[in-house]
Design an enzyme around this catalytic site. Sequence first.
Site, PDB file in Angstrom:
ATOM      1  N   THR A  46       0.824  -1.216   0.000  1.00  0.00           N
ATOM      2  CA  THR A  46       0.000   0.000   0.000  1.00  0.00           C
ATOM      3  C   THR A  46       0.858   1.265   0.000  1.00  0.00           C
ATOM      4  OG1 THR A  46      -0.160  -0.225   2.408  1.00  0.00           O
ATOM      5  CG2 THR A  46      -1.982  -1.094   1.117  1.00  0.00           C
ATOM      6  N   HIS A  51       7.381  -0.009   6.910  1.00  0.00           N
ATOM      7  CA  HIS A  51       7.613   0.877   8.047  1.00  0.00           C
ATOM      8  C   HIS A  51       7.960   0.057   9.287  1.00  0.00           C
ATOM      9  CE1 HIS A  51       3.604  -0.252   9.350  1.00  0.00           C
ATOM     10  NE2 HIS A  51       3.077   0.219   8.238  1.00  0.00           N
ATOM     11  N   HIS A  54       6.156  -3.184  10.099  1.00  0.00           N
ATOM     12  CA  HIS A  54       6.576  -4.338   9.304  1.00  0.00           C
ATOM     13  C   HIS A  54       7.908  -4.903   9.799  1.00  0.00           C
ATOM     14  CE1 HIS A  54       4.140  -2.084   6.143  1.00  0.00           C
ATOM     15  NE2 HIS A  54       3.486  -3.212   6.318  1.00  0.00           N
ATOM     16  N   LYS A  88      -8.920  -0.601  10.299  1.00  0.00           N
ATOM     17  CA  LYS A  88      -9.217   0.653   9.611  1.00  0.00           C
ATOM     18  C   LYS A  88     -10.659   1.069   9.877  1.00  0.00           C
ATOM     19  CE  LYS A  88      -5.202   1.022   7.733  1.00  0.00           C
ATOM     20  NZ  LYS A  88      -4.290   2.087   8.112  1.00  0.00           N
ATOM     21  N   ARG A  92      -9.748   1.972   2.583  1.00  0.00           N
ATOM     22  CA  ARG A  92      -8.425   2.393   2.122  1.00  0.00           C
ATOM     23  C   ARG A  92      -8.527   3.075   0.764  1.00  0.00           C
ATOM     24  NH1 ARG A  92      -3.847  -0.285   4.570  1.00  0.00           N
ATOM     25  NH2 ARG A  92      -4.481  -1.845   6.085  1.00  0.00           N
ATOM     26  N   GLN A 177      -7.405 -13.600   1.257  1.00  0.00           N
ATOM     27  CA  GLN A 177      -6.237 -13.938   2.067  1.00  0.00           C
ATOM     28  C   GLN A 177      -6.244 -15.426   2.404  1.00  0.00           C
ATOM     29  OE1 GLN A 177      -4.937 -11.225   5.159  1.00  0.00           O
ATOM     30  NE2 GLN A 177      -4.349 -12.917   6.476  1.00  0.00           N
ATOM     31  N   ASP A 198      -3.502  -8.175  14.563  1.00  0.00           N
ATOM     32  CA  ASP A 198      -4.674  -7.571  13.925  1.00  0.00           C
ATOM     33  C   ASP A 198      -5.171  -8.416  12.744  1.00  0.00           C
ATOM     34  OD1 ASP A 198      -2.413  -7.040  12.425  1.00  0.00           O
ATOM     35  OD2 ASP A 198      -2.946  -4.963  11.974  1.00  0.00           O
ATOM     36  N   LYS A 233       0.371   2.349  19.397  1.00  0.00           N
ATOM     37  CA  LYS A 233       1.289   1.822  18.386  1.00  0.00           C
ATOM     38  C   LYS A 233       2.540   2.678  18.291  1.00  0.00           C
ATOM     39  CE  LYS A 233      -1.330  -0.852  14.999  1.00  0.00           C
ATOM     40  NZ  LYS A 233      -1.702  -0.951  13.572  1.00  0.00           N
ATOM     41  N   LYS A 236       5.290   5.937  14.968  1.00  0.00           N
ATOM     42  CA  LYS A 236       4.651   7.141  14.451  1.00  0.00           C
ATOM     43  C   LYS A 236       5.338   8.362  15.040  1.00  0.00           C
ATOM     44  CE  LYS A 236       1.092   5.228  12.242  1.00  0.00           C
ATOM     45  NZ  LYS A 236       0.854   5.386  10.804  1.00  0.00           N
ATOM     46  N   THR A 237       5.486   9.401  14.213  1.00  0.00           N
ATOM     47  CA  THR A 237       6.028  10.673  14.682  1.00  0.00           C
ATOM     48  C   THR A 237       5.062  11.773  14.270  1.00  0.00           C
ATOM     49  OG1 THR A 237       7.231  11.174  12.645  1.00  0.00           O
ATOM     50  CG2 THR A 237       8.381   9.820  14.285  1.00  0.00           C
TER      51      THR A 237
END
Length: 411
Positions: A46, A51, A54, A88, A92, A177, A198, A233, A236-237
């Site tokens: 995606t 990141h 992962h 989500k 998306r 999946q 998740d 989580k 993240k910044t």
Amino acid sequence: MELIELSSVIDVLVERGFIKQFTHEKETRELLEKEKVTFYIGFDPTADSLHVGHFLALMLMSHMQRAGHRPIVLVGGGTAMVGDPSGKTDMRKMLTPDDIEHNVQCIKKQVGRFIDFEDDKAIMANNADWLMNLNYVEFLRDVGVHFSVNKMLTADCFKQRMEKGLSFLEFNYMLMQSYDFLELNKRYNCTMQLGGDDQWSNMIAGVDLIRRKEKKPAFAMTATLLTNSEGKKMGKTVGGAVWLDPAKTSPYDFYQYWRNVEDADVEKCLSLLTFIPMDEVRRLGSLKDAEINKAKKILAYEVTKSVHGEEEAKKAETAAEALFGAGKDMSDVPTVAITKDMMGGSLLDALVYTKIVPSKSEGRRLIQQGGIVVNDQKVTDVNATVKETDFKDGSMMLKRGKKKFYKITIE
């Protein structure tokens, strides 16, 4: 690469805090002790980079490979066309086939740093190879018949979307999946799926499909998500995700992210994101007050080395030491540029333009709290301007918060 004894891999993963849930714990333990299995983890393309979230999955995969098991890195060129509703609150963004293919190629390059593909030790697969040409009616008759809609609607990945609306497009994701697992089972004798917690509902569905349709054993186990001590989580910044691509998150910024984690999160990060032995992890995690900074430096160096290589890790470490110590080597500090016509204009505008802050309101808040420093001088006026005198040898040093440094130049 140091190999782990087959019988100990689950113990290693549990001790390091990876494992959250098993579909069949006893059978999984017995299988991994007796055999070398083929397992898979899926990565939907995606974005054009993986990141930090992962990265934990890649570490899990690497531990398994070190124990002699064979990973399949499944890139979701097909499932990305639909989008995973898990976690989500909204649908998306739809990606074009060209976007997805570009992202697939970027991800393939990144994964090679963590997984050894030589001599068939690992497999790279793309589910577009079997999903894109499926006959839908045949798929429904062959696979859809094994799924109960009532049961699907109880899955967490769908439940939290029911109020806002769940598109039929996304409702197909679980089937797709599950079909991936079935296809990998047929092609490569893949018997196990690993992934983030998740994905639990989707993974159970895949295990169930193989057991129903093929009458063969299949297993899944999930990894804990990378969260801080408050349950939020990590990765993240203010500027967004912490990416593994150096063009999106520089090695220096990546290093600084781990250097600045909260004291309470150091041991967990060392355990999950490095290969440091657990006795040493526990020792480092037990350090208190100023001493814990030694552990943070080790964490930052080890994680940066894994993602960007030893040379970049050393550069980031040297730059950080120079900034926090007495040195003056700024060569590895992130550099951003403003245009000539911004000279004499608002400092806030320059901060937003260079993405040092995400918005003017955030910039005002930082200035009011004393969080912006230009050339060692704290900025106290929200209406401050960019002055030519601030630029020495063509650049200006700016500090945001306690430890975030930038070198600003003029384009």
